[in-house]
Write a protein that holds these residues in place. Structure first.
Motif, PDB file in Angstrom:
ATOM      1  N   PHE B  65       0.845  -1.199   0.000  1.00  0.00           N
ATOM      2  CA  PHE B  65       0.000   0.000   0.000  1.00  0.00           C
ATOM      3  C   PHE B  65       0.884   1.254   0.000  1.00  0.00           C
ATOM      4  CE2 PHE B  65      -4.451  -1.293   1.220  1.00  0.00           C
ATOM      5  CZ  PHE B  65      -4.240  -2.661   1.232  1.00  0.00           C
ATOM      6  N   SER B  66       0.439   2.247  -0.763  1.00  0.00           N
ATOM      7  CA  SER B  66       1.110   3.546  -0.716  1.00  0.00           C
ATOM      8  C   SER B  66       0.052   4.632  -0.869  1.00  0.00           C
ATOM      9  CB  SER B  66       2.166   3.666  -1.808  1.00  0.00           C
ATOM     10  OG  SER B  66       1.554   3.624  -3.089  1.00  0.00           O
ATOM     11  N   ALA B  67       0.341   5.798  -0.351  1.00  0.00           N
ATOM     12  CA  ALA B  67      -0.585   6.917  -0.461  1.00  0.00           C
ATOM     13  C   ALA B  67       0.201   8.198  -0.566  1.00  0.00           C
ATOM     14  CB  ALA B  67      -1.525   6.968   0.749  1.00  0.00           C
ATOM     15  N   GLU B  68      -0.387   9.147  -1.272  1.00  0.00           N
ATOM     16  CA  GLU B  68       0.268  10.444  -1.381  1.00  0.00           C
ATOM     17  C   GLU B  68      -0.765  11.559  -1.422  1.00  0.00           C
ATOM     18  OE1 GLU B  68       2.623  10.169  -4.914  1.00  0.00           O
ATOM     19  OE2 GLU B  68       0.920  10.351  -6.257  1.00  0.00           O
ATOM     20  N   ARG B  69      -0.307  12.732  -1.040  1.00  0.00           N
ATOM     21  CA  ARG B  69      -1.140  13.940  -1.066  1.00  0.00           C
ATOM     22  C   ARG B  69      -0.201  15.082  -1.422  1.00  0.00           C
ATOM     23  NH1 ARG B  69      -4.502  16.983   3.753  1.00  0.00           N
ATOM     24  NH2 ARG B  69      -6.108  17.892   2.409  1.00  0.00           N
ATOM     25  N   LEU B  70       0.194  15.104  -2.694  1.00  0.00           N
ATOM     26  CA  LEU B  70       1.324  15.924  -3.120  1.00  0.00           C
ATOM     27  C   LEU B  70       1.122  17.417  -2.878  1.00  0.00           C
ATOM     28  CD1 LEU B  70       2.378  14.049  -6.368  1.00  0.00           C
ATOM     29  CD2 LEU B  70       3.512  14.057  -4.137  1.00  0.00           C
ATOM     30  N   LYS B  71      -0.020  17.959  -3.183  1.00  0.00           N
ATOM     31  CA  LYS B  71      -0.226  19.402  -3.069  1.00  0.00           C
ATOM     32  C   LYS B  71      -1.096  19.761  -1.872  1.00  0.00           C
ATOM     33  CE  LYS B  71       0.410  20.265  -8.004  1.00  0.00           C
ATOM     34  NZ  LYS B  71      -0.173  20.837  -9.251  1.00  0.00           N
ATOM     35  N   GLY B  72      -1.251  18.806  -0.979  1.00  0.00           N
ATOM     36  CA  GLY B  72      -2.038  19.070   0.217  1.00  0.00           C
ATOM     37  C   GLY B  72      -3.524  19.162  -0.025  1.00  0.00           C
ATOM     38  N   VAL B  73      -3.978  18.661  -1.186  1.00  0.00           N
ATOM     39  CA  VAL B  73      -5.424  18.688  -1.460  1.00  0.00           C
ATOM     40  C   VAL B  73      -5.872  17.260  -1.757  1.00  0.00           C
ATOM     41  CG1 VAL B  73      -7.256  19.665  -2.887  1.00  0.00           C
ATOM     42  CG2 VAL B  73      -5.254  21.052  -2.315  1.00  0.00           C
ATOM     43  N   ASP B  74      -5.883  16.888  -3.058  1.00  0.00           N
ATOM     44  CA  ASP B  74      -6.308  15.548  -3.440  1.00  0.00           C
ATOM     45  C   ASP B  74      -5.327  14.499  -2.911  1.00  0.00           C
ATOM     46  OD1 ASP B  74      -7.670  16.174  -6.783  1.00  0.00           O
ATOM     47  OD2 ASP B  74      -8.070  17.054  -4.812  1.00  0.00           O
ATOM     48  N   SER B  75      -5.842  13.284  -2.798  1.00  0.00           N
ATOM     49  CA  SER B  75      -4.990  12.185  -2.361  1.00  0.00           C
ATOM     50  C   SER B  75      -5.299  10.934  -3.174  1.00  0.00           C
ATOM     51  CB  SER B  75      -5.223  11.895  -0.883  1.00  0.00           C
ATOM     52  OG  SER B  75      -4.444  10.782  -0.444  1.00  0.00           O
ATOM     53  N   THR B  76      -4.278  10.110  -3.360  1.00  0.00           N
ATOM     54  CA  THR B  76      -4.481   8.810  -3.990  1.00  0.00           C
ATOM     55  C   THR B  76      -3.947   7.720  -3.075  1.00  0.00           C
ATOM     56  OG1 THR B  76      -2.396   9.016  -5.188  1.00  0.00           O
ATOM     57  CG2 THR B  76      -4.394   9.648  -6.360  1.00  0.00           C
ATOM     58  N   LEU B  77      -4.639   6.606  -3.064  1.00  0.00           N
ATOM     59  CA  LEU B  77      -4.232   5.414  -2.324  1.00  0.00           C
ATOM     60  C   LEU B  77      -4.044   4.302  -3.347  1.00  0.00           C
ATOM     61  CD1 LEU B  77      -3.922   3.902   0.459  1.00  0.00           C
ATOM     62  CD2 LEU B  77      -6.335   3.320   0.231  1.00  0.00           C
ATOM     63  N   LYS B  78      -2.886   3.657  -3.309  1.00  0.00           N
ATOM     64  CA  LYS B  78      -2.574   2.622  -4.289  1.00  0.00           C
ATOM     65  C   LYS B  78      -2.291   1.290  -3.599  1.00  0.00           C
ATOM     66  CE  LYS B  78      -0.530   5.908  -7.544  1.00  0.00           C
ATOM     67  NZ  LYS B  78       0.688   6.332  -8.273  1.00  0.00           N
ATOM     68  N   ILE B  79      -2.699   0.224  -4.257  1.00  0.00           N
ATOM     69  CA  ILE B  79      -2.388  -1.127  -3.792  1.00  0.00           C
ATOM     70  C   ILE B  79      -1.694  -1.848  -4.944  1.00  0.00           C
ATOM     71  CG2 ILE B  79      -3.262  -3.251  -2.781  1.00  0.00           C
ATOM     72  CD1 ILE B  79      -5.844  -1.787  -2.080  1.00  0.00           C
ATOM     73  N   GLN B  80      -0.490  -2.387  -4.650  1.00  0.00           N
ATOM     74  CA  GLN B  80       0.263  -3.088  -5.690  1.00  0.00           C
ATOM     75  C   GLN B  80       1.247  -4.052  -5.061  1.00  0.00           C
ATOM     76  OE1 GLN B  80       2.600  -0.465  -8.191  1.00  0.00           O
ATOM     77  NE2 GLN B  80       3.014  -2.055  -9.697  1.00  0.00           N
ATOM     78  N   PRO B  81       1.089  -5.355  -5.238  1.00  0.00           N
ATOM     79  CA  PRO B  81      -0.007  -6.040  -5.903  1.00  0.00           C
ATOM     80  C   PRO B  81      -1.146  -6.338  -4.919  1.00  0.00           C
ATOM     81  CG  PRO B  81       1.639  -7.633  -5.251  1.00  0.00           C
ATOM     82  CD  PRO B  81       2.128  -6.270  -4.776  1.00  0.00           C
ATOM     83  N   ALA B  82      -2.356  -6.427  -5.435  1.00  0.00           N
ATOM     84  CA  ALA B  82      -3.508  -6.676  -4.569  1.00  0.00           C
ATOM     85  C   ALA B  82      -3.608  -8.155  -4.177  1.00  0.00           C
ATOM     86  CB  ALA B  82      -4.793  -6.248  -5.272  1.00  0.00           C
ATOM     87  N   LYS B  83      -4.115  -8.380  -2.971  1.00  0.00           N
ATOM     88  CA  LYS B  83      -4.381  -9.717  -2.473  1.00  0.00           C
ATOM     89  C   LYS B  83      -5.882  -9.877  -2.233  1.00  0.00           C
ATOM     90  CE  LYS B  83       0.005 -10.603  -0.102  1.00  0.00           C
ATOM     91  NZ  LYS B  83       0.634 -10.995   1.178  1.00  0.00           N
ATOM     92  N   LEU B  84      -6.327 -11.108  -2.123  1.00  0.00           N
ATOM     93  CA  LEU B  84      -7.751 -11.371  -1.903  1.00  0.00           C
ATOM     94  C   LEU B  84      -8.245 -10.656  -0.638  1.00  0.00           C
ATOM     95  CD1 LEU B  84      -7.987 -15.188  -2.752  1.00  0.00           C
ATOM     96  CD2 LEU B  84      -8.621 -13.252  -4.207  1.00  0.00           C
ATOM     97  N   GLU B  85      -7.397 -10.631   0.401  1.00  0.00           N
ATOM     98  CA  GLU B  85      -7.818 -10.029   1.673  1.00  0.00           C
ATOM     99  C   GLU B  85      -7.908  -8.512   1.634  1.00  0.00           C
ATOM    100  OE1 GLU B  85      -5.121 -12.044   1.289  1.00  0.00           O
ATOM    101  OE2 GLU B  85      -3.438 -11.348   2.526  1.00  0.00           O
ATOM    102  N   ASP B  86      -7.532  -7.903   0.499  1.00  0.00           N
ATOM    103  CA  ASP B  86      -7.680  -6.449   0.355  1.00  0.00           C
ATOM    104  C   ASP B  86      -9.098  -6.064  -0.055  1.00  0.00           C
ATOM    105  OD1 ASP B  86      -4.402  -6.285  -1.200  1.00  0.00           O
ATOM    106  OD2 ASP B  86      -4.955  -6.199   0.923  1.00  0.00           O
TER     107      ASP B  86
END
Lengths: 116, 116
Positions: B65-86
């Motif tokens: 899992f990773s997440a970022e909020r580069l400009k202090g507004v929008d944010s993205t959450l990423k999963i790589q690679p995904a597992k069934l339990e996600d």
């Protein structure tokens, strides 16, 4: 670490009756906040009521009130005059006060069914 | 006032694929949270941002899992690679600032992820 326990997976009440949802929590902090959130099938968490731990007076919001017992670490929600629109999942949540991280710690929830 | 916006609403992927979720908080809200809600449980905090800095990521599985909020507004959450339990609902929430006594966290409608 803080924990929040909701011991009632499901509760059922007749429309217009009163229902009480239970919540207990565990923390070593003295400064914190407690919340009840409602989550309908749309999934959006909606704040129902909040309680500051330093306040002795129980919070009230229209038909919703809490019984906050700080020494017993108990925080129950009373819904009076239940309405069909109250049907949802209800989550008890804890938030620490003071500086630092303040994400919510949730219980597992109580599914509230309103019978017409 | 516009609420917390999240997209997509639903996502189905195969295990080992990657996926990203997007969140746009309420305008002016400095604090942003990502929660994971597995079916039948309460939401669990994954990460908290204050503006574009991370305040708490102690429960984020950083190997995938990773997440970022580069400009202090929008944010993205990423999963790589995904597992069934996600497989879960991923909720984004925002608040004006953390630790203020009456700060309320407002939640989006979440993204329901199914990993097959």
């Amino acid at each position: 670490a803080q924990t929040v326990t909701q011991s009632q997976p499901e509760m059922s009440v007749q429309e217009a009756e009163t229902v009480t949802l239970s919540c207990t929590y565990d923390t070593s902090e003295s400064d914190y906040y407690l919340f009840w959130y409602k989550q309908p099938p749309s999934r959006q968490m909606i704040l129902v009521i909040r309680q500051e731990a330093y306040k002795q007076q129980n919070a009230t919001e229209n038909r919703f009130s809490v019984n906050f017992q700080k020494a017993a670490k108990s925080f129950s929600l009373k819904i009076s005059d239940s309405q069909l629109g109250d049907a949802a999942m209800y989550f008890c949540a804890y938030r620490p006060g003071g500086g630092g991280a303040d994400g919510l710690t949730f219980g597992k929830g109580t599914h509230l069914i309103i019978q017409p | 006032e516009a609420g917390v916006a999240q997209s997509p609403r639903y996502k189905i992927i195969e295990k080992r694929q990657s996926v990203a979720f997007w969140c746009n908080p309420i305008s002016g809200h400095a604090t942003l949270y990502w929660y994971q809600q597995i079916l039948g449980q309460g939401p669990k905090l994954l990460i908290q941002f204050q503006n574009n800095g991370v305040v708490d990521d102690s429960q984020l599985p950083k190997d995938r899992f990773s997440a970022e909020r580069l400009k202090g507004v929008d944010s993205t959450l990423k999963i790589q690679p995904a597992k069934l339990e996600d497989s879960a609902v991923y909720l984004c929430a925002s608040s004006l600032e953390s630790r203020a006594a009456n700060t309320e966290a407002f939640f989006g409608q979440g993204t329901r992820l199914t990993v097959v």
